[in-house]
Design a protein around this motif. Structure first.
Motif, short mmCIF file in Angstrom:
data_model
loop_
_atom_site.label_atom_id
_atom_site.label_comp_id
_atom_site.label_asym_id
_atom_site.label_seq_id
_atom_site.Cartn_x
_atom_site.Cartn_y
_atom_site.Cartn_z
N ALA A 275 50.69 35.70 41.85
CA ALA A 275 52.09 34.87 42.85
C ALA A 275 51.08 34.05 43.55
N HIS A 276 49.79 34.80 44.26
CA HIS A 276 49.42 33.66 44.87
C HIS A 276 48.00 32.72 43.81
N PRO A 277 47.70 32.92 41.97
CA PRO A 277 46.58 32.26 41.38
C PRO A 277 47.56 30.89 40.91
N ARG A 278 49.16 32.04 40.97
CA ARG A 278 50.21 30.75 40.22
C ARG A 278 50.38 29.25 41.66
N SER A 279 50.57 30.20 42.55
CA SER A 279 50.13 28.60 44.04
C SER A 279 49.22 28.03 43.97
N LEU A 280 48.73 28.56 43.20
CA LEU A 280 46.64 27.40 43.34
C LEU A 280 47.01 26.86 42.50
N ASP B 40 37.98 24.86 39.63
CA ASP B 40 37.67 25.24 38.09
C ASP B 40 37.36 26.50 38.35
N TRP B 41 38.31 26.82 37.37
CA TRP B 41 38.40 27.71 37.46
C TRP B 41 37.16 28.80 36.21
N SER B 42 36.86 27.60 35.96
CA SER B 42 35.23 28.78 35.58
C SER B 42 34.65 29.19 36.76
N THR B 43 34.48 29.07 37.70
CA THR B 43 33.70 29.39 38.76
C THR B 43 34.41 30.48 40.08
N THR B 44 35.28 30.95 39.59
CA THR B 44 35.91 31.82 39.91
C THR B 44 35.96 33.56 39.54
N LEU C 208 35.89 32.10 44.81
CA LEU C 208 35.57 30.44 44.47
C LEU C 208 34.67 30.45 44.35
N SER C 209 33.40 30.38 43.91
CA SER C 209 31.30 29.56 44.12
C SER C 209 31.82 28.68 44.21
N VAL C 210 30.83 28.27 45.47
CA VAL C 210 30.20 27.01 45.93
C VAL C 210 28.94 26.91 45.88
#
Length: 61
Positions: free
Chosen positions: A6-11, A19-23, A42-44
């Motif tokens: 549920a959490h990724p769907r809500s995001l 940017d899902w490549s940085t997760t 998430l990489s920042v």
């Protein structure tokens, strides 16, 4: 539906673009003492260096 799904769907459904490549998914194995848990990270990147300001203290994570 589990919180894990549920959490990724809500995001994805939110207005903010990610940017899902940085997760990454962090897995914390509790062995026999605690249950295994998961964390979505998430990489920042560091902001660009501003020569007018003091350098950031790199000893603090």
């Amino acid at each position: 539906m589990t919180q894990w799904h549920a959490h990724p769907r809500s995001l994805r459904a939110g207005e903010e673009r990610i940017d899902w490549s940085t997760t990454r998914v962090d897995t914390f194995c509790g062995r026999l003492v605690r249950p295994t848990t998961y964390r979505l990270s998430l990489s920042v990147p560091d902001p660009p260096h501003d020569p007018d300001h003091e350098p950031r203290d790199r000893s603090w994570p």
